[in-house]
Motif scaffolding. Structure first.
Motif, PDB file in Angstrom:
ATOM      1  N   ASP A 169      -6.653 -35.145  97.226  1.00  0.00           N
ATOM      2  CA  ASP A 169      -5.655 -34.250  96.847  1.00  0.00           C
ATOM      3  C   ASP A 169      -5.284 -33.566  97.994  1.00  0.00           C
ATOM      4  O   ASP A 169      -5.566 -34.034  99.129  1.00  0.00           O
ATOM      5  CB  ASP A 169      -6.429 -33.247  95.901  1.00  0.00           C
ATOM      6  N   SER A 170      -4.489 -32.571  97.785  1.00  0.00           N
ATOM      7  CA  SER A 170      -3.909 -31.939  99.143  1.00  0.00           C
ATOM      8  C   SER A 170      -4.766 -30.769  99.692  1.00  0.00           C
ATOM      9  O   SER A 170      -4.200 -30.106 100.760  1.00  0.00           O
ATOM     10  CB  SER A 170      -2.413 -31.287  98.732  1.00  0.00           C
ATOM     11  N   SER A 171      -5.966 -30.752  99.446  1.00  0.00           N
ATOM     12  CA  SER A 171      -6.895 -29.653 100.292  1.00  0.00           C
ATOM     13  C   SER A 171      -7.348 -30.317 101.466  1.00  0.00           C
ATOM     14  O   SER A 171      -8.073 -29.424 102.355  1.00  0.00           O
ATOM     15  CB  SER A 171      -7.961 -29.538  99.320  1.00  0.00           C
ATOM     16  N   ARG A 172      -7.099 -31.623 101.732  1.00  0.00           N
ATOM     17  CA  ARG A 172      -7.342 -32.274 103.102  1.00  0.00           C
ATOM     18  C   ARG A 172      -6.365 -33.030 103.484  1.00  0.00           C
ATOM     19  O   ARG A 172      -5.492 -33.525 102.614  1.00  0.00           O
ATOM     20  CB  ARG A 172      -8.583 -33.391 102.755  1.00  0.00           C
ATOM     21  N   THR A 173      -6.337 -33.506 105.023  1.00  0.00           N
ATOM     22  CA  THR A 173      -5.369 -34.541 105.219  1.00  0.00           C
ATOM     23  C   THR A 173      -6.000 -35.901 105.336  1.00  0.00           C
ATOM     24  O   THR A 173      -6.984 -35.887 105.682  1.00  0.00           O
ATOM     25  CB  THR A 173      -5.198 -34.178 106.834  1.00  0.00           C
ATOM     26  N   TRP A 174      -5.498 -36.596 104.588  1.00  0.00           N
ATOM     27  CA  TRP A 174      -5.891 -37.937 104.200  1.00  0.00           C
ATOM     28  C   TRP A 174      -5.279 -39.023 105.272  1.00  0.00           C
ATOM     29  O   TRP A 174      -4.075 -38.867 105.489  1.00  0.00           O
ATOM     30  CB  TRP A 174      -5.593 -38.456 102.816  1.00  0.00           C
ATOM     31  N   VAL A 175      -5.937 -39.985 105.873  1.00  0.00           N
ATOM     32  CA  VAL A 175      -5.463 -41.092 106.613  1.00  0.00           C
ATOM     33  C   VAL A 175      -6.178 -42.397 105.970  1.00  0.00           C
ATOM     34  O   VAL A 175      -7.207 -42.125 105.168  1.00  0.00           O
ATOM     35  CB  VAL A 175      -5.820 -40.680 107.889  1.00  0.00           C
TER      36      VAL A 175
ATOM     37  N   MET B 226      -1.545 -39.944 105.545  1.00  0.00           N
ATOM     38  CA  MET B 226      -0.941 -40.055 104.172  1.00  0.00           C
ATOM     39  C   MET B 226      -0.034 -38.775 103.937  1.00  0.00           C
ATOM     40  O   MET B 226      -0.712 -37.562 103.768  1.00  0.00           O
ATOM     41  CB  MET B 226      -1.982 -40.287 103.121  1.00  0.00           C
ATOM     42  N   ARG B 227       1.254 -38.947 104.017  1.00  0.00           N
ATOM     43  CA  ARG B 227       2.058 -37.785 103.845  1.00  0.00           C
ATOM     44  C   ARG B 227       2.032 -37.220 102.258  1.00  0.00           C
ATOM     45  O   ARG B 227       2.278 -36.026 102.390  1.00  0.00           O
ATOM     46  CB  ARG B 227       3.477 -38.243 104.179  1.00  0.00           C
ATOM     47  N   ASN B 228       1.879 -38.056 101.336  1.00  0.00           N
ATOM     48  CA  ASN B 228       1.865 -37.321  99.825  1.00  0.00           C
ATOM     49  C   ASN B 228       0.587 -36.773  99.746  1.00  0.00           C
ATOM     50  O   ASN B 228       0.691 -36.062  98.657  1.00  0.00           O
ATOM     51  CB  ASN B 228       2.128 -38.627  99.042  1.00  0.00           C
ATOM     52  N   ALA B 229      -0.578 -36.618 100.323  1.00  0.00           N
ATOM     53  CA  ALA B 229      -1.487 -35.861 100.231  1.00  0.00           C
ATOM     54  C   ALA B 229      -2.083 -35.102 101.409  1.00  0.00           C
ATOM     55  O   ALA B 229      -3.267 -35.001 101.480  1.00  0.00           O
ATOM     56  CB  ALA B 229      -2.582 -36.731  99.678  1.00  0.00           C
ATOM     57  N   ALA B 230      -1.247 -34.662 102.311  1.00  0.00           N
ATOM     58  CA  ALA B 230      -1.535 -34.188 103.610  1.00  0.00           C
ATOM     59  C   ALA B 230      -1.920 -32.625 102.965  1.00  0.00           C
ATOM     60  O   ALA B 230      -1.551 -32.084 102.042  1.00  0.00           O
ATOM     61  CB  ALA B 230      -0.374 -33.904 104.559  1.00  0.00           C
ATOM     62  N   SER B 231      -2.908 -31.989 103.995  1.00  0.00           N
ATOM     63  CA  SER B 231      -3.113 -30.864 103.668  1.00  0.00           C
ATOM     64  C   SER B 231      -2.164 -29.784 103.462  1.00  0.00           C
ATOM     65  O   SER B 231      -0.964 -29.883 104.048  1.00  0.00           O
ATOM     66  CB  SER B 231      -4.102 -30.167 104.933  1.00  0.00           C
ATOM     67  N   SER B 232      -2.295 -28.591 102.466  1.00  0.00           N
ATOM     68  CA  SER B 232      -1.179 -27.736 102.138  1.00  0.00           C
ATOM     69  C   SER B 232      -0.850 -26.929 103.248  1.00  0.00           C
ATOM     70  O   SER B 232       0.389 -26.309 103.147  1.00  0.00           O
ATOM     71  CB  SER B 232      -1.577 -27.167 101.035  1.00  0.00           C
ATOM     72  N   ASN B 233      -1.551 -26.727 104.300  1.00  0.00           N
ATOM     73  CA  ASN B 233      -1.102 -25.971 105.266  1.00  0.00           C
ATOM     74  C   ASN B 233      -0.697 -26.987 106.520  1.00  0.00           C
ATOM     75  O   ASN B 233      -0.225 -26.402 107.664  1.00  0.00           O
ATOM     76  CB  ASN B 233      -2.134 -24.984 105.709  1.00  0.00           C
TER      77      ASN B 233
END
Length: 139
Positions: free
Chosen positions: A35-41, A111-118
């Motif tokens: 989800d967007s609570s983290r920055t995913w790679v 991953m731009r579609n699930a990057a951290s909301s901040n």
């Protein structure tokens, strides 16, 4: 981290599947949710395992656009490119059993579609490695 490096090193020959892990099952719930609570790679497969005594560090840029890779030698010296690795190995014959091919500066894809909301994911002029500890990963 050691287990992850082994999986990544052999990924093309032996793709990871949850049933391959001893006492593991694909029916177990995920440890964390995508989800967007983290920055995913997403890491690239078949990267060489970091040589013993060295540390591979990943730094997330402040704008969360991409990551940078550095190696920390046993002496504490930071190596930022293959050119620096080659020079370090030439200057330190005690590492004669280590090859330049044991290092890679290939970075995971953010991953731009699930990057951290901040995260600020624009083409910002504020590029460069973030210096805060929260943006640093040891690989």
């Amino acid at each position: 981290m050691e287990e992850f490096e082994e999986i990544r090193k052999r990924f093309v020959e032996e793709p990871f599947h949850c049933n391959n892990k001893p006492n593991g099952s694909c029916d177990e719930p995920a440890d964390i949710e995508y989800d967007s609570s983290r920055t995913w790679v997403i890491d690239k497969p078949n990267l060489p395992k970091t040589p013993s005594g060295f540390k591979r560090k990943l730094y997330l840029r402040q704008d969360h656009s991409e990551m940078d890779v550095y190696y920390i030698a046993p002496s504490g010296k930071r190596l930022r490119s293959i050119v620096q690795v080659r020079a370090f190995l030439r200057q330190n014959p005690e590492f004669a059993d280590i090859s330049v091919s044991d290092f890679t500066f290939t970075t995971p894809k953010v991953m731009r579609n699930a990057a951290s909301s901040n995260a600020v994911l624009s083409n910002s002029s504020n590029k460069g490695a973030a210096s805060t500890e929260q943006n640093e990963c040891v690989d």
